[in-house]
Motif scaffolding. Structure first.
Motif, PDB file in Angstrom:
ATOM      1  N   PHE A  22       0.973  -1.318  -0.087  1.00  0.00           N
ATOM      2  CA  PHE A  22      -0.022   0.067   0.030  1.00  0.00           C
ATOM      3  C   PHE A  22       0.791   1.222   0.067  1.00  0.00           C
ATOM      4  O   PHE A  22       0.285   2.531  -0.335  1.00  0.00           O
ATOM      5  N   ILE A  23       2.154   1.291   0.201  1.00  0.00           N
ATOM      6  CA  ILE A  23       3.116   2.414   0.501  1.00  0.00           C
ATOM      7  C   ILE A  23       2.965   3.046  -0.916  1.00  0.00           C
ATOM      8  O   ILE A  23       2.814   4.246  -0.989  1.00  0.00           O
ATOM      9  N   LEU A  25       0.698   3.538  -3.207  1.00  0.00           N
ATOM     10  CA  LEU A  25      -0.591   3.812  -3.429  1.00  0.00           C
ATOM     11  C   LEU A  25      -0.799   5.425  -2.535  1.00  0.00           C
ATOM     12  O   LEU A  25      -1.174   6.194  -3.015  1.00  0.00           O
ATOM     13  N   MET A  26      -0.321   5.238  -1.363  1.00  0.00           N
ATOM     14  CA  MET A  26      -0.354   6.237  -0.468  1.00  0.00           C
ATOM     15  C   MET A  26       0.402   7.213  -0.791  1.00  0.00           C
ATOM     16  O   MET A  26       0.040   8.347  -0.666  1.00  0.00           O
ATOM     17  N   MET A  27       1.667   7.037  -1.164  1.00  0.00           N
ATOM     18  CA  MET A  27       2.622   7.908  -1.654  1.00  0.00           C
ATOM     19  C   MET A  27       2.179   8.771  -2.785  1.00  0.00           C
ATOM     20  O   MET A  27       2.075   9.933  -2.939  1.00  0.00           O
ATOM     21  N   ALA A  29      -1.035   9.486  -3.654  1.00  0.00           N
ATOM     22  CA  ALA A  29      -2.395  10.103  -3.174  1.00  0.00           C
ATOM     23  C   ALA A  29      -1.847  11.192  -2.567  1.00  0.00           C
ATOM     24  O   ALA A  29      -2.198  12.353  -2.893  1.00  0.00           O
ATOM     25  N   ILE A  30      -0.895  11.217  -1.451  1.00  0.00           N
ATOM     26  CA  ILE A  30      -0.281  12.315  -0.796  1.00  0.00           C
ATOM     27  C   ILE A  30       0.464  13.385  -1.787  1.00  0.00           C
ATOM     28  O   ILE A  30       0.260  14.349  -1.655  1.00  0.00           O
ATOM     29  N   THR A  92       7.870   0.326   7.775  1.00  0.00           N
ATOM     30  CA  THR A  92       6.605   0.810   6.891  1.00  0.00           C
ATOM     31  C   THR A  92       6.904   2.280   7.044  1.00  0.00           C
ATOM     32  O   THR A  92       6.668   2.927   6.036  1.00  0.00           O
ATOM     33  N   MET A  96       7.623   5.144   4.003  1.00  0.00           N
ATOM     34  CA  MET A  96       7.023   6.184   3.565  1.00  0.00           C
ATOM     35  C   MET A  96       7.651   7.443   3.693  1.00  0.00           C
ATOM     36  O   MET A  96       7.624   8.342   2.751  1.00  0.00           O
ATOM     37  N   MET A 100       8.511   9.669   0.366  1.00  0.00           N
ATOM     38  CA  MET A 100       7.780  10.823   0.045  1.00  0.00           C
ATOM     39  C   MET A 100       8.975  11.954  -0.041  1.00  0.00           C
ATOM     40  O   MET A 100       8.706  13.149  -0.741  1.00  0.00           O
TER      41      MET A 100
END
Length: 162
Positions: A22-23, A25-27, A29-30, A92, A96, A100
């Motif tokens: 999921f990292i 995907l989250m990166m 989006a942010i 994790t 991130m 990022m």
């Protein structure tokens, strides 16, 4: 860094570990939200200069000159915040943070301060063609599509408590 173990000792990871699913995907989006903030700030300033000067190429140069320090400072702050995630012992969170920080660096320097101004300068007045064309189209189409004005319905008297 994580998957192949390059420089893992720098951030306190003892062995190569796979990237958590999921990292990315989250990166994405942010980073999308952060990059749009930089983009709107940059292009709104260039647009202001374009409307004032009338020369698209000069507007890009002046707009970037006036916003580059702010964008760089904001990116620097965000990079420092994300690199602070490396202090967390969980891998994790480290992933991130490192991801990022690298993404913000690339976005702010290469994309926002090099590629976007270069494309805007190359396009010249054509960079603003769609917006001016769309605005003119929307003004004419909405003025024609409006129904004739009709009188407003009467308003009811305000109610009072007894």
């Amino acid at each position: 860094m994580f998957q192949w173990g390059w420089g893992r000792e720098l951030i306190g990871v003892h062995q190569a570990i796979p990237i958590v699913a999921f990292i990315p995907l989250m990166m994405f989006a942010i980073l999308f939200g952060l990059s749009m903030d930089y983009e709107v700030f940059l292009l709104s300033r260039i647009r202001e200069e374009y409307l004032q000067l009338g020369d698209a190429r000069e507007a890009v140069a002046v707009g970037v000159a006036k916003t580059a320090r702010v964008i760089t400072a904001a990116a620097g702050i965000m990079i420092a915040v994300f690199l602070g995630f490396v202090l967390n012992p969980q891998p994790t969170v480290k992933m991130m943070g490192v991801g990022m920080a690298a993404a913000v660096f690339v976005d702010a320097t290469i994309v926002r301060l090099l590629l976007v101004p270069a494309v805007m300068r190359f396009m010249g007045d054509a960079a603003w063609w769609l917006r001016s064309g769309w605005t003119a189209y929307s003004r004419t189409s909405t003025s024609k599509a409006r129904p004739p004005s009709s009188p407003r319905p009467p308003q009811a008297a305000p109610r009072t408590c007894r």
